[in-house]
Write an enzyme that holds these catalytic residues in place. Sequence first.
Site, mmCIF file in Angstrom:
data_model
loop_
_atom_site.group_PDB
_atom_site.id
_atom_site.type_symbol
_atom_site.label_atom_id
_atom_site.label_comp_id
_atom_site.label_asym_id
_atom_site.label_seq_id
_atom_site.Cartn_x
_atom_site.Cartn_y
_atom_site.Cartn_z
ATOM 1 N N LYS A 82 5.806 0.794 4.603
ATOM 2 C CA LYS A 82 6.874 1.544 3.927
ATOM 3 C C LYS A 82 7.646 2.388 4.921
ATOM 4 N N CYS A 173 -0.276 16.483 -9.339
ATOM 5 C CA CYS A 173 -0.794 15.828 -8.136
ATOM 6 C C CYS A 173 -1.852 16.685 -7.442
ATOM 7 N N MET A 174 -1.450 17.839 -6.938
ATOM 8 C CA MET A 174 -2.345 18.630 -6.099
ATOM 9 C C MET A 174 -2.919 19.860 -6.789
ATOM 10 N N MET A 341 -6.144 11.330 -6.014
ATOM 11 C CA MET A 341 -5.850 11.458 -7.441
ATOM 12 C C MET A 341 -7.000 11.060 -8.369
ATOM 13 N N GLY A 378 -0.648 14.012 -1.542
ATOM 14 C CA GLY A 378 0.180 12.892 -1.933
ATOM 15 C C GLY A 378 1.537 12.858 -1.268
ATOM 16 N N GLN A 379 2.320 13.886 -1.504
ATOM 17 C CA GLN A 379 3.718 13.852 -1.075
ATOM 18 C C GLN A 379 3.898 14.517 0.287
HETATM 19 N N1 LIG Z 1 0.645 6.995 -14.576
HETATM 20 C C1 LIG Z 1 0.732 7.786 -13.520
HETATM 21 N N2 LIG Z 1 1.772 8.646 -13.397
HETATM 22 C C2 LIG Z 1 1.835 9.457 -12.325
HETATM 23 C C3 LIG Z 1 0.837 9.442 -11.335
HETATM 24 C C4 LIG Z 1 -0.243 8.531 -11.485
HETATM 25 O O1 LIG Z 1 -1.158 8.443 -10.639
HETATM 26 N N3 LIG Z 1 -0.267 7.742 -12.588
HETATM 27 N N4 LIG Z 1 0.937 10.289 -10.261
HETATM 28 C C5 LIG Z 1 1.710 11.501 -10.383
HETATM 29 C C6 LIG Z 1 1.967 12.046 -9.042
HETATM 30 S S1 LIG Z 1 0.595 12.375 -8.073
HETATM 31 C C7 LIG Z 1 3.184 12.279 -8.557
HETATM 32 S S2 LIG Z 1 3.352 13.052 -7.036
HETATM 33 C C8 LIG Z 1 4.368 11.977 -9.356
HETATM 34 C C9 LIG Z 1 5.573 11.523 -8.550
HETATM 35 O O2 LIG Z 1 6.632 11.410 -9.441
HETATM 36 P P1 LIG Z 1 8.165 11.613 -9.077
HETATM 37 O O3 LIG Z 1 8.352 12.677 -8.105
HETATM 38 O O4 LIG Z 1 8.858 11.775 -10.378
HETATM 39 O O5 LIG Z 1 8.508 10.162 -8.472
HETATM 40 P P2 LIG Z 1 9.452 9.769 -7.272
HETATM 41 O O6 LIG Z 1 9.819 8.347 -7.440
HETATM 42 O O7 LIG Z 1 8.804 10.131 -6.003
HETATM 43 O O8 LIG Z 1 10.722 10.670 -7.500
HETATM 44 C C10 LIG Z 1 11.483 11.164 -6.423
HETATM 45 C C11 LIG Z 1 12.934 11.115 -6.831
HETATM 46 O O9 LIG Z 1 13.719 11.738 -5.816
HETATM 47 C C12 LIG Z 1 14.789 10.869 -5.457
HETATM 48 N N5 LIG Z 1 15.126 11.163 -4.056
HETATM 49 C C13 LIG Z 1 14.764 10.514 -2.937
HETATM 50 N N6 LIG Z 1 15.223 11.149 -1.853
HETATM 51 C C14 LIG Z 1 15.890 12.224 -2.266
HETATM 52 C C15 LIG Z 1 16.567 13.291 -1.590
HETATM 53 O O10 LIG Z 1 16.636 13.359 -0.373
HETATM 54 N N7 LIG Z 1 17.092 14.265 -2.375
HETATM 55 C C16 LIG Z 1 17.030 14.226 -3.733
HETATM 56 N N8 LIG Z 1 17.541 15.238 -4.412
HETATM 57 N N9 LIG Z 1 16.423 13.206 -4.391
HETATM 58 C C17 LIG Z 1 15.849 12.238 -3.670
HETATM 59 C C18 LIG Z 1 14.255 9.492 -5.700
HETATM 60 O O11 LIG Z 1 15.305 8.567 -5.884
HETATM 61 C C19 LIG Z 1 13.416 9.690 -6.971
HETATM 62 O O12 LIG Z 1 14.191 9.564 -8.127
HETATM 63 O O13 LIG Z 1 4.047 10.951 -10.311
HETATM 64 C C20 LIG Z 1 3.013 11.329 -11.181
HETATM 65 N N10 LIG Z 1 2.893 10.323 -12.212
HETATM 66 N N1 LIG Z 2 1.933 3.263 -1.263
HETATM 67 C C1 LIG Z 2 1.988 4.484 -1.783
HETATM 68 N N2 LIG Z 2 1.357 5.491 -1.159
HETATM 69 C C2 LIG Z 2 1.389 6.723 -1.705
HETATM 70 C C3 LIG Z 2 2.124 7.003 -2.883
HETATM 71 C C4 LIG Z 2 2.823 5.919 -3.492
HETATM 72 O O1 LIG Z 2 3.509 6.068 -4.517
HETATM 73 N N3 LIG Z 2 2.715 4.681 -2.910
HETATM 74 N N4 LIG Z 2 2.133 8.244 -3.426
HETATM 75 C C5 LIG Z 2 1.583 9.367 -2.694
HETATM 76 C C6 LIG Z 2 1.104 10.378 -3.646
HETATM 77 S S1 LIG Z 2 2.220 11.490 -4.291
HETATM 78 C C7 LIG Z 2 -0.205 10.504 -3.971
HETATM 79 S S2 LIG Z 2 -0.677 11.743 -5.037
HETATM 80 C C8 LIG Z 2 -1.242 9.688 -3.337
HETATM 81 C C9 LIG Z 2 -2.286 9.137 -4.318
HETATM 82 O O2 LIG Z 2 -3.238 8.432 -3.633
HETATM 83 P P1 LIG Z 2 -4.546 7.875 -4.354
HETATM 84 O O3 LIG Z 2 -5.135 8.902 -5.194
HETATM 85 O O4 LIG Z 2 -5.391 7.259 -3.332
HETATM 86 O O5 LIG Z 2 -3.913 6.727 -5.268
HETATM 87 P P2 LIG Z 2 -4.139 6.222 -6.767
HETATM 88 O O6 LIG Z 2 -3.995 4.752 -6.656
HETATM 89 O O7 LIG Z 2 -3.242 6.927 -7.697
HETATM 90 O O8 LIG Z 2 -5.619 6.606 -7.218
HETATM 91 C C10 LIG Z 2 -6.750 6.474 -6.408
HETATM 92 C C11 LIG Z 2 -7.940 5.871 -7.093
HETATM 93 O O9 LIG Z 2 -8.467 6.669 -8.137
HETATM 94 C C12 LIG Z 2 -9.332 5.808 -8.822
HETATM 95 N N5 LIG Z 2 -9.899 6.366 -10.063
HETATM 96 C C13 LIG Z 2 -9.612 6.058 -11.357
HETATM 97 N N6 LIG Z 2 -10.413 6.741 -12.194
HETATM 98 C C14 LIG Z 2 -11.245 7.483 -11.437
HETATM 99 C C15 LIG Z 2 -12.328 8.389 -11.726
HETATM 100 O O10 LIG Z 2 -12.694 8.655 -12.865
HETATM 101 N N7 LIG Z 2 -12.939 8.983 -10.663
HETATM 102 C C16 LIG Z 2 -12.598 8.704 -9.368
HETATM 103 N N8 LIG Z 2 -13.267 9.329 -8.404
HETATM 104 N N9 LIG Z 2 -11.605 7.836 -9.072
HETATM 105 C C17 LIG Z 2 -10.940 7.240 -10.077
HETATM 106 C C18 LIG Z 2 -8.468 4.589 -9.033
HETATM 107 O O11 LIG Z 2 -9.274 3.447 -9.288
HETATM 108 C C19 LIG Z 2 -7.698 4.509 -7.724
HETATM 109 O O12 LIG Z 2 -8.191 3.499 -6.872
HETATM 110 O O13 LIG Z 2 -0.646 8.585 -2.688
HETATM 111 C C20 LIG Z 2 0.421 8.926 -1.814
HETATM 112 N N10 LIG Z 2 0.721 7.737 -1.097
HETATM 113 S S1 SF4 Z 3 3.674 9.015 6.237
HETATM 114 FE FE1 SF4 Z 3 2.555 7.647 4.826
HETATM 115 S S2 SF4 Z 3 4.128 6.197 4.146
HETATM 116 FE FE2 SF4 Z 3 4.918 7.170 6.021
HETATM 117 S S3 SF4 Z 3 4.293 5.840 7.708
HETATM 118 FE FE3 SF4 Z 3 2.717 7.402 7.486
HETATM 119 S S4 SF4 Z 3 1.165 6.473 6.145
HETATM 120 FE FE4 SF4 Z 3 3.060 5.293 5.920
HETATM 121 MO MO LIG Z 4 1.278 12.842 -5.915
#
Ligand SMILES: Nc1nc2c(c(=O)[nH]1)N[C@H]1C(S)=C(S)[C@@H](COP(=O)(O)OP(=O)(O)OC[C@H]3O[C@@H](n4cnc5c(=O)[nH]c(N)nc54)[C@H](O)[C@@H]3O)O[C@H]1N2
Ligand SMILES: Nc1nc2c(c(=O)[nH]1)N[C@H]1C(S)=C(S)[C@@H](COP(=O)(O)OP(=O)(O)OC[C@H]3O[C@@H](n4cnc5c(=O)[nH]c(N)nc54)[C@H](O)[C@@H]3O)O[C@H]1N2
Ligand code: SF4
Ligand SMILES: [Mo]
Length: 756
Positions: A82, A173-174, A341, A378-379
């Site tokens: 990515k 998230c956090m 997460m 995460g972010q």
């Molecule tokens: N079912 C399910 N839902 C989840 C989660 C999950 O594990 N399962 N995880 C949750 C977690 S951990 C997270 S962090 C959230 C993330 O959820 P979001 O933050 O809602 O998802 P993103 O797609 O990262 O949204 C970022 C937005 O910013 C825009 N963007 C990109 N660059 C810029 C920029 O420079 N400026 C501005 N103003 N905008 C920009 C992108 O186009 C996008 O629309 O999702 C949550 N939702």
């Molecule tokens: N490619 C990619 N990388 C990312 C992101 C992305 O959107 N794409 N988002 C970023 C963000 S904001 C975040 S928060 C991180 C998230 O990073 P991770 O947390 O590693 O990602 P997830 O796939 O949401 O969830 C991790 C695991 O939790 C497991 N899980 C489900 N239920 C349970 C449970 O009851 N207990 C435990 N211990 N585990 C369980 C799921 O099987 C899954 O494999 O990734 C970051 N990096």
């Molecule tokens: S910050 Fe995350 S998404 Fe970007 S290059 Fe490093 S591991 Fe890949």
């Molecule tokens: Mo996140």
Amino acid sequence: MNSSRRNFLRMLAMSTAMTAASGSGLASLAHASDEGKPDRWVKGVCRYCGTGCGVLIGVRDGKAVAIKGDPHNHNAGLLCLKGSMLLPVLNSPERVTRPMIRRQKGGELEPVSWDEALELMAGKFRESIDRFGPDSVAWYGSGQCLTEESYLANKIFKGGFGTNNVEGNPRLCMASAVGGYTTSFGKDEPMGTYADIDSASCFFIIGSNTSEAHPVLFRRIARRRQSAPGVKIIVADPRRTNTSRIADMHIAFRPGTDLALMHSMAWVIIHEELDNARFWQRYVNFMGPDGKPADFDAYRAFLEDYRPERAAKLCNIPEEQIYEAARLFAESPATMSLWCMGINQRVQGVAANNLIHNLHLLTGQIGRPGATPFSLTGQPNACGGVRDGGVLSHLLPAGRAVANPKHRAEMEKLWGLPEGRISDKPGPHTMAMFEALGRGDIRCMIICETNPAQTLPNLNKIEKCLSNPESFIVSIEAFPDAITLRYADLVLAPAFWCERDGVYGCGERRYSLTEKAVEPPAQCRPTVNTLVEFARRAGLPPEFVNFRNAEDVWNEWRMVARGTTYDFWGMTRERLRRESGLIWPCPDENHPGTDMRYVRGHDPMVPADHPNRYFFYGLPDGKALIWMRPYKGAAEEPDQEYPLYLTSMRVIDHWHTGTMTMKVPELRKANPAAFVEINPEDAERAGIAHDDMVVVETRRDSLTLPARVSDTCRPGLVAVPFFDATKLVNKLFLDATDPASREPEYKICAARIRKA
Ligand SMILES: Nc1nc2c(c(=O)[nH]1)N[C@H]1C(S)=C(S)[C@@H](COP(=O)(O)OP(=O)(O)OC[C@H]3O[C@@H](n4cnc5c(=O)[nH]c(N)nc54)[C@H](O)[C@@H]3O)O[C@H]1N2
Ligand SMILES: Nc1nc2c(c(=O)[nH]1)N[C@H]1C(S)=C(S)[C@@H](COP(=O)(O)OP(=O)(O)OC[C@H]3O[C@@H](n4cnc5c(=O)[nH]c(N)nc54)[C@H](O)[C@@H]3O)O[C@H]1N2
Ligand code: SF4
Ligand SMILES: [Mo]
């Protein structure tokens, strides 16, 4: 074939299909476009995950033409797929290129001048505050905003308008990790760094799919394992992820029962005398299940409920795994836990965090190289911008709290405000904030760099909240396909990523600067400037927001954190330009940054003459806490009607809602659409074959998705990703939250499936 074409093909081959086999999808090479050699390289940070890899952006004739990993940052020149494919996103013609307005609800968005947009926005907010009070306006931000943007929004809303209606997606998230660190150690943020990976001899990875979500760190773990004999990896996750495929032991427990698993490991550790009594006697206090001080004997008695033979049944795992995991954890020279997460997104998220810390405190696996409880972030700027900046409704900058009168007074003084300006009432958490919008208690909201109409849980409810005809919603959004824009009355066009400069703080307390590399499209503005202009027009005194640029904001933020335990006064802009990231505390310009917090001789916050090697200064007597948190189960467990567990996860190719990664053909092709993972046993029972269309149903809604039948999910569990904007899987999930962190339980609900 030219070299960029070769690179492109090589990287394509490393995508999802290859990830399982190779263990990662990494590129150390530069990804170049066809526009020739760069004439300069500009230093920055990857736009995506909390790993926070340093990048170098190659610029030629004002255009970004190449990207490679920064060899001097922690990633040592590596990037994942990515990250190495950010240029097509940066150069994409599909952008929000100018402000847009929806003149009446239900109408179309149409272009509007900046002047009219800001005047209207400021007027709406001013009018709302005058008529309905400051708590009628709100900010919903992001762990992807720059530090300077988050800091400034917090100052404008909490200090300027006098409302604590300031939230952001780090709540999703956090928040549970924050709760875990603050309750166990008294202060937020990990004590270790990524460098601990190179010294650890046992990795306890729980609820993190590091291989797909933090690929560059996963590579570092894999390299450690290859280079040092005897290094063990335990992965605890109900899914057999790519991460678990390199593990020595994969514990595929029933979702939610990891609390019982960890208590049971503690039981084994105590019963086999693998605990480190010298450590815990000196550095640990105990907290009973009632939240009252207790002692070791009470802890030992509490753990009786989690004897391995009982816990194994509850978790539905072999009893032997509990013994083995406990022994590896305790006996290894240095154990590092990594989680994400799977632990945080739970109604017992804070408790689950505490139980990881318990294991480290019980065994003394802490405060030595490689021995550390390390929460993965995460972010890219959830840590630096939102957590450290205090940009949530109950927090103030640098570890201060809204509820603390002394902290409010400090911030009022620092911000030059009259006494009592900062409201003493913490604002609502994220879900409650959107509910308030739905009720009309909140009338004006800015949504910045986040896409809640796709990512909040229980989306049908959220859609109603966002559709309140009385509300005025401003979205600062870079890409036109973000579905939150459907609900926006005003859209402001931001400069994206390296089109403006600013600081990201990644998962290891490291702050790195992204310098401006290219000009934004003509009508796109840095959000710092947008916020300053908005605040002035909304009537805040010009000197309150006297910032010409992000650097001015950074210098104020350094001052606000100075003298706190977050001190990074020594990170001048100049130094950040020169160096590839610095790790706080970093109190003065000659300070090299801190590798181990709470450790004498390493952490500048521990007095050099302190009588103890460890000093957990966030807690009253300098001791950390072992918590007795009983396992309670998920908010919605499967039953006869909905017999399966449903979870949600990420895939390596896509970032959240896909607004960026779906624009990269290689990434889109690797994973074009949502699917549902089903175990072969469950598939057979339901008469479902691979690729069949399957109806996934919960108490909230149903969706039809193609089946991916594989051994990834344990029997009884199905899983869906959430990147596909045409399949809003969050309509399926419930919005139960952890009462301590208010983080939603995205990881568990009850579902049923049938062939469509
Ligand atoms: N079912 C399910 N839902 C989840 C989660 C999950 O594990 N399962 N995880 C949750 C977690 S951990 C997270 S962090 C959230 C993330 O959820 P979001 O933050 O809602 O998802 P993103 O797609 O990262 O949204 C970022 C937005 O910013 C825009 N963007 C990109 N660059 C810029 C920029 O420079 N400026 C501005 N103003 N905008 C920009 C992108 O186009 C996008 O629309 O999702 C949550 N939702
Ligand atoms: N490619 C990619 N990388 C990312 C992101 C992305 O959107 N794409 N988002 C970023 C963000 S904001 C975040 S928060 C991180 C998230 O990073 P991770 O947390 O590693 O990602 P997830 O796939 O949401 O969830 C991790 C695991 O939790 C497991 N899980 C489900 N239920 C349970 C449970 O009851 N207990 C435990 N211990 N585990 C369980 C799921 O099987 C899954 O494999 O990734 C970051 N990096
Ligand atoms: S910050 Fe995350 S998404 Fe970007 S290059 Fe490093 S591991 Fe890949
Ligand atoms: Mo996140």
